[in-house]
Scaffold this motif. Structure first.
Motif, PDB file in Angstrom:
ATOM      1  N   SER A   1      -6.690   4.980  -7.369  1.00  0.00           N
ATOM      2  CA  SER A   1      -6.886   5.168  -5.923  1.00  0.00           C
ATOM      3  C   SER A   1      -7.887   6.284  -5.630  1.00  0.00           C
ATOM      4  N   LYS A   2      -8.079   7.220  -6.566  1.00  0.00           N
ATOM      5  CA  LYS A   2      -8.968   8.364  -6.312  1.00  0.00           C
ATOM      6  C   LYS A   2     -10.351   8.193  -6.929  1.00  0.00           C
TER       7      LYS A   2
ATOM      8  N   ILE B   1      -1.808   4.088 -10.947  1.00  0.00           N
ATOM      9  CA  ILE B   1      -2.157   3.748  -9.556  1.00  0.00           C
ATOM     10  C   ILE B   1      -2.862   4.919  -8.877  1.00  0.00           C
ATOM     11  N   VAL B   2      -2.363   6.125  -9.099  1.00  0.00           N
ATOM     12  CA  VAL B   2      -2.980   7.329  -8.502  1.00  0.00           C
ATOM     13  C   VAL B   2      -4.393   7.506  -9.032  1.00  0.00           C
TER      14      VAL B   2
ATOM     15  N   ARG C   1       2.818   4.862 -12.037  1.00  0.00           N
ATOM     16  CA  ARG C   1       2.447   5.778 -10.941  1.00  0.00           C
ATOM     17  C   ARG C   1       1.150   6.504 -11.266  1.00  0.00           C
TER      18      ARG C   1
ATOM     19  N   LEU D   1      -3.925  10.029   0.690  1.00  0.00           N
ATOM     20  CA  LEU D   1      -5.384   9.949   0.479  1.00  0.00           C
ATOM     21  C   LEU D   1      -6.075  10.904   1.458  1.00  0.00           C
TER      22      LEU D   1
ATOM     23  N   VAL E   1      -1.193   5.652  -0.527  1.00  0.00           N
ATOM     24  CA  VAL E   1      -1.011   4.515  -1.447  1.00  0.00           C
ATOM     25  C   VAL E   1       0.423   4.543  -1.918  1.00  0.00           C
ATOM     26  N   LYS E   2       1.032   3.390  -1.902  1.00  0.00           N
ATOM     27  CA  LYS E   2       2.417   3.333  -2.364  1.00  0.00           C
ATOM     28  C   LYS E   2       2.408   3.262  -3.888  1.00  0.00           C
ATOM     29  N   ILE E   3       3.258   4.059  -4.523  1.00  0.00           N
ATOM     30  CA  ILE E   3       3.222   4.113  -5.998  1.00  0.00           C
ATOM     31  C   ILE E   3       4.520   3.643  -6.643  1.00  0.00           C
ATOM     32  N   ALA E   4       5.442   3.174  -5.830  1.00  0.00           N
ATOM     33  CA  ALA E   4       6.711   2.689  -6.400  1.00  0.00           C
ATOM     34  C   ALA E   4       7.135   1.402  -5.707  1.00  0.00           C
ATOM     35  N   GLY E   5       7.872   0.603  -6.407  1.00  0.00           N
ATOM     36  CA  GLY E   5       8.402  -0.645  -5.837  1.00  0.00           C
ATOM     37  C   GLY E   5       7.416  -1.787  -5.888  1.00  0.00           C
ATOM     38  N   ARG E   6       7.805  -2.881  -5.271  1.00  0.00           N
ATOM     39  CA  ARG E   6       6.986  -4.102  -5.370  1.00  0.00           C
ATOM     40  C   ARG E   6       5.693  -4.003  -4.572  1.00  0.00           C
TER      41      ARG E   6
ATOM     42  N   SER F   1       9.453  -6.466 -10.673  1.00  0.00           N
ATOM     43  CA  SER F   1       8.417  -7.139  -9.877  1.00  0.00           C
ATOM     44  C   SER F   1       7.509  -6.135  -9.186  1.00  0.00           C
ATOM     45  N   ARG F   2       6.800  -5.349  -9.943  1.00  0.00           N
ATOM     46  CA  ARG F   2       5.787  -4.414  -9.410  1.00  0.00           C
ATOM     47  C   ARG F   2       4.556  -4.516 -10.298  1.00  0.00           C
ATOM     48  N   PRO F   3       3.409  -4.030  -9.834  1.00  0.00           N
ATOM     49  CA  PRO F   3       2.230  -4.090 -10.690  1.00  0.00           C
ATOM     50  C   PRO F   3       2.480  -3.410 -12.031  1.00  0.00           C
TER      51      PRO F   3
ATOM     52  N   HIS G   1       7.474   8.462  -2.951  1.00  0.00           N
ATOM     53  CA  HIS G   1       6.917   7.165  -3.375  1.00  0.00           C
ATOM     54  C   HIS G   1       5.525   6.922  -2.796  1.00  0.00           C
TER      55      HIS G   1
ATOM     56  N   GLU H   1       1.394   8.375  -2.310  1.00  0.00           N
ATOM     57  CA  GLU H   1       0.321   9.260  -2.762  1.00  0.00           C
ATOM     58  C   GLU H   1      -0.663   9.391  -1.601  1.00  0.00           C
TER      59      GLU H   1
ATOM     60  N   ALA I   1       3.795  -1.383  -4.718  1.00  0.00           N
ATOM     61  CA  ALA I   1       3.000  -0.341  -5.395  1.00  0.00           C
ATOM     62  C   ALA I   1       1.542  -0.753  -5.492  1.00  0.00           C
ATOM     63  N   GLY I   2       0.653   0.224  -5.223  1.00  0.00           N
ATOM     64  CA  GLY I   2      -0.787  -0.044  -5.282  1.00  0.00           C
ATOM     65  C   GLY I   2      -1.371  -0.501  -3.961  1.00  0.00           C
TER      66      GLY I   2
END
Lengths: 161, 87
Positions: B86-87, B82-83, B79, A49, A8-13, B66-68, A45, A47, A15-16
């Motif tokens: 996701s889990k 989101i982590v 961060r 799984l 999962v991407k956790i940084a930038g546009r 411009s990110r969640p 950047h 995570e 992310a998520g």
């Protein structure tokens, strides 16, 4: 972090969004693909799984298929065809004061043309000028005579009746 | 003498040199407070700190990252969130 690891991407546009490692590059960089754009990315950047997918350094379509098997649908962005922007045309205001100026200019031009014509007429021989004048005068007389005859005809018809 | 309504100090004072070479103090409204993270209350970066009238004229990309959770959570808390999800 190996090829095929789901992350999962956790940084930038992006992310998520979920992605797969497609290629391991030098240092702490990897190439990712999936819900995100296909791009270079720092491991920091991401995570990781638990899941892993069998994906090589193939095309984006292969990754989309693999994601479908997992139950993740990737929405493809349809780029619109480029169209030219409509150009704005300036409205030209017609000023009331501007008109007489234009008329004056045309008048000047007319006067200049008239002066030239006069000079040309002078240059011509006097006999030729006389001939020109005579012709229209004769024609005018004829026209007048015809008109008079026409005027008389209806009057005569009315008298007969 | 300063007008009564301007004595409170709720407005910021700017010294401006007028065309007639006089220096005049102008009274303007203060900037709004810095945006804070909803979780750790840290100052948010990349969030515009202007009055609503100016904010209206700005493009969306200039107002917040411009990110969640952009403009709501700081990058660290984003961060973590989101982590956690996701889990």
């Amino acid at each position: 972090m190996n090829v095929g690891r789901l992350c999962v991407k956790i940084a930038g546009r992006d992310a998520g969004k979920k992605c797969v490692i497609v290629e391991v590059l030098e240092g702490s960089f990897v190439t990712i693909d999936g819900e995100t754009r296909r791009r270079k990315c720092n491991i920091r950047h991401l995570e990781p799984l638990k899941e892993e997918i069998k994906v090589g350094k193939g095309s984006h379509e292969e990754v989309v298929k693999a994601f479908k098997d997992l139950g993740i649908e990737i929405k493809e962005k349809k780029s619109k065809p480029k169209t030219e922007k409509p150009k704005k045309q300036r409205k030209i205001k017609v000023k009331a004061a501007a008109e007489p100026k234009a008329v004056k200019k045309t008048e000047k031009k007319d006067t200049a043309k008239a002066a030239e014509k006069k000079s040309e007429a002078k240059k011509e021989t006097p006999k030729a000028a006389e001939k020109k004048e005579e012709k229209p005068a004769a024609e005018k007389n004829e026209v007048k005579a015809e008109k008079k005859a026409e005027a008389k005809k209806p009057a005569a018809k009315a008298a007969k009746k | 003498m300063v007008e009564g309504k301007r004595k409170s100090g709720s407005k910021r004072k700017i010294k401006v040199r007028v065309p007639s070479s006089k220096s005049v103090t102008q009274y303007k409204k203060r900037k709004p407070a810095k945006a804070k993270c909803a979780e750790c209350s840290a100052d948010l970066k990349g969030v515009a700190r202007v009055r609503a009238t100016k904010l209206k004229k700005m493009p969306k990309s200039a107002k917040r990252p411009s990110r969640p959770f952009g403009g709501q959570l700081c990058s660290k808390c984003t961060r973590k969130e989101i982590v956690r999800r996701s889990k």
